[in-house]
Design a protein around this motif. Sequence first.
Motif, mmCIF file in Angstrom:
data_model
loop_
_atom_site.group_PDB
_atom_site.id
_atom_site.type_symbol
_atom_site.label_atom_id
_atom_site.label_comp_id
_atom_site.label_asym_id
_atom_site.label_seq_id
_atom_site.Cartn_x
_atom_site.Cartn_y
_atom_site.Cartn_z
ATOM 1 N N PRO A 58 0.606 -1.377 -0.234
ATOM 2 C CA PRO A 58 0.131 0.104 -0.055
ATOM 3 C C PRO A 58 0.905 1.330 0.109
ATOM 4 O O PRO A 58 2.001 1.298 0.211
ATOM 5 N N ASN A 59 0.266 2.339 -0.546
ATOM 6 C CA ASN A 59 0.850 3.630 -0.215
ATOM 7 C C ASN A 59 0.799 4.307 1.048
ATOM 8 O O ASN A 59 -0.467 4.288 1.471
ATOM 9 N N GLU A 60 2.046 4.376 1.767
ATOM 10 C CA GLU A 60 1.850 4.728 2.899
ATOM 11 C C GLU A 60 1.287 6.115 3.308
ATOM 12 O O GLU A 60 0.617 6.061 4.477
ATOM 13 N N ASN A 61 1.358 7.125 2.553
ATOM 14 C CA ASN A 61 0.673 8.272 2.873
ATOM 15 C C ASN A 61 -0.594 8.152 2.847
ATOM 16 O O ASN A 61 -1.398 8.742 3.429
ATOM 17 N N LEU A 62 -1.414 7.283 1.856
ATOM 18 C CA LEU A 62 -2.713 7.125 1.780
ATOM 19 C C LEU A 62 -3.248 6.348 2.929
ATOM 20 O O LEU A 62 -4.345 6.788 3.457
ATOM 21 N N ALA A 63 -2.422 5.217 3.331
ATOM 22 C CA ALA A 63 -2.909 4.557 4.604
ATOM 23 C C ALA A 63 -2.849 5.449 5.681
ATOM 24 O O ALA A 63 -3.826 5.423 6.538
ATOM 25 N N GLU A 64 -1.870 6.499 5.996
ATOM 26 C CA GLU A 64 -1.849 7.428 7.068
ATOM 27 C C GLU A 64 -2.989 8.256 7.016
ATOM 28 O O GLU A 64 -3.805 8.574 7.961
ATOM 29 N N PHE A 65 -3.314 8.624 5.806
ATOM 30 C CA PHE A 65 -4.552 9.760 5.672
ATOM 31 C C PHE A 65 -5.773 9.034 6.026
ATOM 32 O O PHE A 65 -6.631 9.678 6.582
ATOM 33 N N GLY A 66 -5.795 7.743 5.456
ATOM 34 C CA GLY A 66 -6.956 7.113 5.835
ATOM 35 C C GLY A 66 -7.183 7.020 7.485
ATOM 36 O O GLY A 66 -8.436 7.087 7.768
ATOM 37 N N THR A 67 -5.955 6.636 8.005
ATOM 38 C CA THR A 67 -6.318 6.460 9.490
ATOM 39 C C THR A 67 -6.721 7.784 10.257
ATOM 40 O O THR A 67 -7.425 7.819 11.029
ATOM 41 N N THR A 68 -6.100 9.007 9.691
ATOM 42 C CA THR A 68 -6.314 10.328 10.202
ATOM 43 C C THR A 68 -8.070 10.494 9.816
ATOM 44 O O THR A 68 -8.762 11.175 10.908
ATOM 45 N N MET A 69 -8.318 10.051 8.910
ATOM 46 C CA MET A 69 -9.871 10.399 8.385
ATOM 47 C C MET A 69 -10.743 9.573 9.272
ATOM 48 O O MET A 69 -11.616 10.207 9.920
ATOM 49 N N GLY A 70 -10.300 8.465 9.548
ATOM 50 C CA GLY A 70 -11.055 7.650 10.351
ATOM 51 C C GLY A 70 -11.299 8.098 11.750
ATOM 52 O O GLY A 70 -12.322 8.126 12.392
ATOM 53 N N VAL A 71 -10.206 8.665 12.375
ATOM 54 C CA VAL A 71 -10.198 9.275 13.730
ATOM 55 C C VAL A 71 -11.093 10.511 13.551
ATOM 56 O O VAL A 71 -11.866 10.598 14.705
ATOM 57 N N TRP A 72 -11.181 11.352 12.513
ATOM 58 C CA TRP A 72 -11.758 12.496 12.637
ATOM 59 C C TRP A 72 -13.329 12.082 12.258
ATOM 60 O O TRP A 72 -14.247 12.640 13.146
ATOM 61 N N MET A 73 -13.455 11.103 11.589
ATOM 62 C CA MET A 73 -14.821 10.478 11.391
ATOM 63 C C MET A 73 -15.563 10.141 12.767
ATOM 64 O O MET A 73 -16.662 10.287 13.084
ATOM 65 N N ALA A 74 -14.563 9.518 13.626
ATOM 66 C CA ALA A 74 -15.313 8.890 14.691
ATOM 67 C C ALA A 74 -15.655 10.017 15.910
ATOM 68 O O ALA A 74 -16.567 10.013 16.502
ATOM 69 N N LYS A 75 -14.683 10.931 15.640
ATOM 70 C CA LYS A 75 -14.897 12.135 16.823
ATOM 71 C C LYS A 75 -16.260 12.804 16.103
ATOM 72 O O LYS A 75 -16.992 13.365 16.998
ATOM 73 N N ALA A 76 -16.417 12.997 14.875
ATOM 74 C CA ALA A 76 -17.496 13.828 14.339
ATOM 75 C C ALA A 76 -18.845 12.938 14.652
ATOM 76 O O ALA A 76 -20.083 13.480 15.241
ATOM 77 N N ALA A 77 -18.816 11.740 14.688
ATOM 78 C CA ALA A 77 -19.820 10.886 14.955
ATOM 79 C C ALA A 77 -20.297 10.792 16.580
ATOM 80 O O ALA A 77 -21.689 11.088 16.944
ATOM 81 N N ARG A 78 -19.310 11.232 17.305
ATOM 82 C CA ARG A 78 -19.223 11.080 18.760
ATOM 83 C C ARG A 78 -20.141 12.640 19.030
ATOM 84 O O ARG A 78 -21.087 12.555 19.851
ATOM 85 N N TYR A 79 -19.812 13.542 18.408
ATOM 86 C CA TYR A 79 -20.420 14.959 18.370
ATOM 87 C C TYR A 79 -21.878 14.822 17.958
ATOM 88 O O TYR A 79 -22.669 15.310 18.651
ATOM 89 N N GLN A 80 -22.130 14.281 16.902
ATOM 90 C CA GLN A 80 -23.431 14.348 16.326
ATOM 91 C C GLN A 80 -24.298 13.442 17.107
ATOM 92 O O GLN A 80 -25.525 13.705 17.158
ATOM 93 N N THR A 81 -23.852 12.585 17.801
ATOM 94 C CA THR A 81 -24.903 11.615 18.463
ATOM 95 C C THR A 81 -24.904 11.959 19.983
ATOM 96 O O THR A 81 -25.539 11.462 20.761
ATOM 97 N N GLY A 82 -24.093 13.196 20.478
ATOM 98 C CA GLY A 82 -24.225 13.550 21.905
ATOM 99 C C GLY A 82 -23.103 12.875 22.690
ATOM 100 O O GLY A 82 -23.448 13.082 23.917
ATOM 101 N N ALA A 83 -22.583 11.881 22.094
ATOM 102 C CA ALA A 83 -21.627 11.019 23.155
ATOM 103 C C ALA A 83 -20.516 12.052 23.658
ATOM 104 O O ALA A 83 -19.729 11.847 24.604
ATOM 105 N N SER A 84 -20.289 13.196 23.056
ATOM 106 C CA SER A 84 -19.013 14.123 23.388
ATOM 107 C C SER A 84 -19.562 15.628 22.888
ATOM 108 O O SER A 84 -20.400 15.861 21.957
ATOM 109 N N GLU A 85 -19.030 16.457 23.776
ATOM 110 C CA GLU A 85 -19.187 17.976 23.576
ATOM 111 C C GLU A 85 -17.973 18.482 22.779
ATOM 112 O O GLU A 85 -17.956 19.776 22.337
ATOM 113 N N VAL A 86 -16.975 17.382 22.332
ATOM 114 C CA VAL A 86 -15.775 18.135 21.617
ATOM 115 C C VAL A 86 -16.127 17.997 20.274
ATOM 116 O O VAL A 86 -16.196 16.962 19.796
ATOM 117 N N LYS A 87 -16.142 19.364 19.446
ATOM 118 C CA LYS A 87 -16.372 19.184 17.999
ATOM 119 C C LYS A 87 -14.877 18.725 17.548
ATOM 120 O O LYS A 87 -13.895 19.032 17.922
#
Length: 95
Positions: A58-87
């Motif tokens: 795999p391309n390491e840069n794409l893999a790292e970008f995917g990991t970062t995006m996954g973390v962001w999406m998880a934080k966004a989902a937590r905020y959207q569902t009220g599980a977190s107040e951190v935007k």
Amino acid sequence: MADEHEAPETEAETDFESIWLRLVNMVIIAVLLSMASTLLGVITVAQFLIMLLNSRQPNENLAEFGTTMGVWMAKAARYQTGASEVKPWPWTELD
């Protein structure tokens, strides 16, 4: 200095304003999540093609970008569902 005749803002008024501000943030984040989902699909196809042509490496840069995006999406989902107040980013650091 506040006018003596002005009534101080009550906690209920502050809560009412903050819940509507949260709705605005939630709509913005929903749009960003939709864009992120599309981008994830494009990156997935690109990474597959790279792996197909590069002896399954795999391309390491794409893999790292995917990991970062996954973390962001998880934080966004937590905020959207009220599980977190951190935007998520762009309101906070992208970790």
